[in-house]
Design an enzyme around this catalytic site. Structure first.
Site, PDB file in Angstrom:
ATOM      1  CE  LYS A  26      -1.864   1.481   4.031  1.00  0.00           C
ATOM      2  NZ  LYS A  26      -1.509   2.878   4.379  1.00  0.00           N
ATOM      3  CG  ASN A  27       2.049   2.807   3.548  1.00  0.00           C
ATOM      4  OD1 ASN A  27       0.939   3.220   3.207  1.00  0.00           O
ATOM      5  ND2 ASN A  27       2.335   2.496   4.794  1.00  0.00           N
ATOM      6  NE  ARG A  97      -1.015  11.378   7.714  1.00  0.00           N
ATOM      7  CZ  ARG A  97      -1.119  12.515   8.370  1.00  0.00           C
ATOM      8  NH1 ARG A  97      -2.295  12.976   8.688  1.00  0.00           N
ATOM      9  NH2 ARG A  97      -0.069  13.192   8.718  1.00  0.00           N
ATOM     10  CB  CYS A 121      -5.342   5.779   9.989  1.00  0.00           C
ATOM     11  SG  CYS A 121      -6.011   4.270   9.314  1.00  0.00           S
ATOM     12  CG  ASP A 313       2.567   0.515  10.075  1.00  0.00           C
ATOM     13  OD1 ASP A 313       1.506   1.123  10.032  1.00  0.00           O
ATOM     14  OD2 ASP A 313       3.650   1.024   9.723  1.00  0.00           O
ATOM     15  CB  VAL A 335       6.652   5.605  15.464  1.00  0.00           C
ATOM     16  CG1 VAL A 335       6.476   6.371  14.155  1.00  0.00           C
ATOM     17  CG2 VAL A 335       7.965   4.829  15.462  1.00  0.00           C
TER      18      VAL A 335
HETATM   19  N1  EPU Z   1       5.131  13.896  12.447  1.00  0.00           N
HETATM   20  C1  EPU Z   1       4.969  15.194  12.890  1.00  0.00           C
HETATM   21  N2  EPU Z   1       5.043  16.205  11.972  1.00  0.00           N
HETATM   22  C2  EPU Z   1       5.277  15.976  10.652  1.00  0.00           C
HETATM   23  C3  EPU Z   1       5.447  14.643  10.212  1.00  0.00           C
HETATM   24  C4  EPU Z   1       5.373  13.616  11.133  1.00  0.00           C
HETATM   25  O1  EPU Z   1       4.760  15.426  14.065  1.00  0.00           O
HETATM   26  O2  EPU Z   1       5.322  16.938   9.887  1.00  0.00           O
HETATM   27  C5  EPU Z   1       5.081  12.795  13.424  1.00  0.00           C
HETATM   28  C6  EPU Z   1       3.942  11.822  13.176  1.00  0.00           C
HETATM   29  O3  EPU Z   1       2.726  12.255  13.729  1.00  0.00           O
HETATM   30  C7  EPU Z   1       4.493  10.561  13.826  1.00  0.00           C
HETATM   31  C8  EPU Z   1       6.007  10.635  13.554  1.00  0.00           C
HETATM   32  O4  EPU Z   1       6.253  12.015  13.280  1.00  0.00           O
HETATM   33  O5  EPU Z   1       4.254  10.598  15.201  1.00  0.00           O
HETATM   34  C9  EPU Z   1       6.475   9.822  12.365  1.00  0.00           C
HETATM   35  O6  EPU Z   1       5.616  10.075  11.280  1.00  0.00           O
HETATM   36  P1  EPU Z   1       5.968   9.798   9.767  1.00  0.00           P
HETATM   37  O7  EPU Z   1       5.780  11.065   9.030  1.00  0.00           O
HETATM   38  O8  EPU Z   1       7.276   9.085   9.650  1.00  0.00           O
HETATM   39  O9  EPU Z   1       4.812   8.768   9.386  1.00  0.00           O
HETATM   40  P2  EPU Z   1       3.836   8.912   8.150  1.00  0.00           P
HETATM   41  O10 EPU Z   1       4.657   9.277   6.996  1.00  0.00           O
HETATM   42  O11 EPU Z   1       2.667   9.723   8.511  1.00  0.00           O
HETATM   43  C10 EPU Z   1       4.077   6.495   7.212  1.00  0.00           C
HETATM   44  C11 EPU Z   1       3.131   5.409   6.833  1.00  0.00           C
HETATM   45  C12 EPU Z   1       2.569   4.788   8.103  1.00  0.00           C
HETATM   46  C13 EPU Z   1       3.739   4.197   8.883  1.00  0.00           C
HETATM   47  C14 EPU Z   1       4.776   5.280   9.183  1.00  0.00           C
HETATM   48  C15 EPU Z   1       6.044   4.712   9.788  1.00  0.00           C
HETATM   49  C16 EPU Z   1       2.225   6.072   4.725  1.00  0.00           C
HETATM   50  C17 EPU Z   1       1.046   6.577   3.977  1.00  0.00           C
HETATM   51  N3  EPU Z   1       2.050   5.963   6.030  1.00  0.00           N
HETATM   52  O12 EPU Z   1       3.339   7.432   7.989  1.00  0.00           O
HETATM   53  O13 EPU Z   1       1.703   3.752   7.729  1.00  0.00           O
HETATM   54  O14 EPU Z   1       3.265   3.679  10.093  1.00  0.00           O
HETATM   55  O15 EPU Z   1       5.160   5.945   7.965  1.00  0.00           O
HETATM   56  O16 EPU Z   1       6.700   3.892   8.862  1.00  0.00           O
HETATM   57  O17 EPU Z   1       3.250   5.739   4.149  1.00  0.00           O
HETATM   58  C18 EPU Z   1      -0.303   2.500   7.765  1.00  0.00           C
HETATM   59  O18 EPU Z   1       0.026   2.026   6.669  1.00  0.00           O
HETATM   60  O19 EPU Z   1      -1.288   2.082   8.419  1.00  0.00           O
HETATM   61  C19 EPU Z   1       0.480   3.598   8.332  1.00  0.00           C
HETATM   62  C20 EPU Z   1       0.038   4.327   9.359  1.00  0.00           C
END
Ligand code: EPU
Length: 445
Positions: A26-27, A97, A121, A313, A335
């Protein structure tokens, strides 16, 4: 808003046995689909899972004027030459998202765009402050209008350039800044980037299209190339989160599943931890692993962290395994905030889980979210096992919590109802079909 009415009816207690093939990630699918809008001409992506998130993203990019569709079972074709809108629709965006990643192709095409605050989510507040900071640092002007909920942004006349250091890494943040930089004319350097394999795959996809991106340790260097075009079809890798879910299902139900089309390196930390806990694991071939119940599991604690750590995850799946393990185990989430929505549901089935507050020294450096001293957080649980789970009426709060609730219901004796099936179907292809093939008793109503 999303239709969450559909439910799964599950009769638990069967051992899940047989072979299952893992679908596309998915990602990676979602990011390559958005990145495809940066390309001149058509882009073909293979192994795209047919899941709700992909369907939503197709709707969203088509609402901008693109021509994007499945042209075969798992093959998506995207033609962005017809994109004629620079404002992302609020309703479509609220359902996925990754909608905020559209900044990249829309700024490339129109130099100005309007993108709403992202949906998706609800696991914690999930701000995009680092991402907006990074865009600004690289030369994008961004303003948020709290009344409309939209970010208005435009590229200054110098274009995208410069350096940005993430204070804490962000997976999608790294990917968005990469996409923004790639078709500029200048050089961009990103420091303290996310190391997830999905990011590497996006880099491969862009480089195959003519981009110039180099990653060295935690730094990414991008030389803007102006144009991208696909030379050959791109096939995305399999979903490591789905692989972990089926591994957990095999062992939690005391079964035996050969998980095909899996990259063992991408799930290495999970596999190593499962070995420690006494799970049965065998490498069946370079792309298949067998997971089986060997002996009663031993309680094993984990802390989540970005790659190559134990992925956030995976922890909801781990929690179900630990309800079946002897002893006390701790799951400490570093995380995301608020990633324990499944706890109340597992408790309904009889699981013995308490929230605890581990002493972490400096929380701001320990956690990857923006830690706020005035907030109270629930970042760790203690599970007391083993427990004989019984049936219940359950609700899915977010995608990965959904997988854990369904695994638990498949372990539990009796009939369970799991509400919120479409949330799980955001990320798992043919979920009920695969479970049924393995001997699980699940139907969707
Ligand atoms: N964060 C901030 N500010 C930002 C960006 C992130 O505070 O500007 C925080 C987030 O809230 C979190 C932490 O930093 O607490 C890390 O967030 P990150 O940006 O790395 O995660 P993401 O990009 O939002 C992606 C995946 C997630 C996966 C995480 C970790 C996608 C669409 N989502 O999320 O996948 O858990 O990286 O690998 O790629 C899922 O598939 O169910 C999912 C949640």
């Amino acid at each position: 808003m999303e239709d969450t009415e559909d439910a799964f009816i599950i009769h638990g207690g069967n051992k899940l046995e047989g072979k299952v093939s893992i679908s596309g990630a998915k990602n990676v699918a979602l990011k390559t689909m958005i990145a495809a809008l940066l390309f001149d001409g058509k882009v073909v992506l293979n192994n795209i899972p047919v899941i709700n998130d992909v369907k939503e993203l197709l709707r969203l990019i088509n609402s901008l004027g693109a021509r994007a569709k499945f042209i075969d079972r798992n093959i998506v074709e995207i033609d962005s030459s017809t994109v004629d809108k620079n404002k992302v629709d609020l309703l479509h965006a609220s359902k996925t998202r990754v909608s905020f990643m559209l900044f990249a192709p829309l700024l490339q095409k129109f130099k100005e765009c309007f993108v709403p605050n992202p949906g998706g989510c609800r696991i914690g507040s999930r701000p995009i402050d680092r991402i907006i900071d990074g865009m600004r640092e690289l030369g994008v002007k961004v303003q948020y209008d709290s009344e409309s909920g939209y970010y208005q942004s435009n590229i200054s006349h110098e274009g995208i350039q410069g350096e940005y250091t993430f204070e804490k890494p962000s997976h999608t943040g790294t990917e968005l800044l990469l996409m923004l930089s790639v078709v500029g004319r200048n050089n961009v350097v990103l420091h303290n980037v996310a190391l997830e394999p999905e990011v590497d795959e996006l880099i491969d996809f862009l480089n195959e299209g003519g981009a110039s991106i180099n990653k060295v340790d935690t730094t990414i260097i991008v030389q803007g190339v102006g144009k991208l075009s696909q030379k050959k079809e791109f096939t995305i890798s399999s979903d490591r989160n789905e692989a972990v879910t089926f591994a957990a299902l095999a062992i939690a139900t005391k079964g035996n599943i050969e998980v095909k089309n899996v990259n063992p390196i991408a799930i290495k930390t999970f596999v190593d931890t499962l070995k420690k806990a006494g799970g049965g694991i065998e490498v069946a071939s370079d792309k298949a692993m067998r997971f089986y119940y060997d002996n009663e599991l031993i309680a094993t604690s984990i802390e989540t962290s970005p790659h190559p750590g134990f992925m956030t995850d995976w922890q909801p799946n781990w929690a179900v395994l630990m309800t079946q393990a002897r002893g006390e185990s701790v799951i400490h989430e570093r995380v995301f905030e608020n990633r324990f929505a499944y706890v109340s549901e597992l408790r309904k089935l009889g699981a013995k889980i308490d929230f605890i507050s581990p002493d972490v020294g400096d929380p701001d450096s320990h956690y990857y979210f923006n830690y706020d001293v005035s907030q109270s957080y629930k970042q760790a649980i203690k599970i007391h096992g083993p427990t004989n789970l019984h049936n219940g009426v359950l609700t899915i709060a977010d995608l990965r919590a959904g997988a854990s609730v369904v695994i638990a219901a498949l372990v539990a004796r009796g009939e369970s109802v799991v509400n919120g099936a479409p949330i799980l179907e955001r990320g798992y292809e043919n979920f009920t079909g695969k479970i049924t093939m393995l001997g699980g008793n699940i139907t969707k109503i």
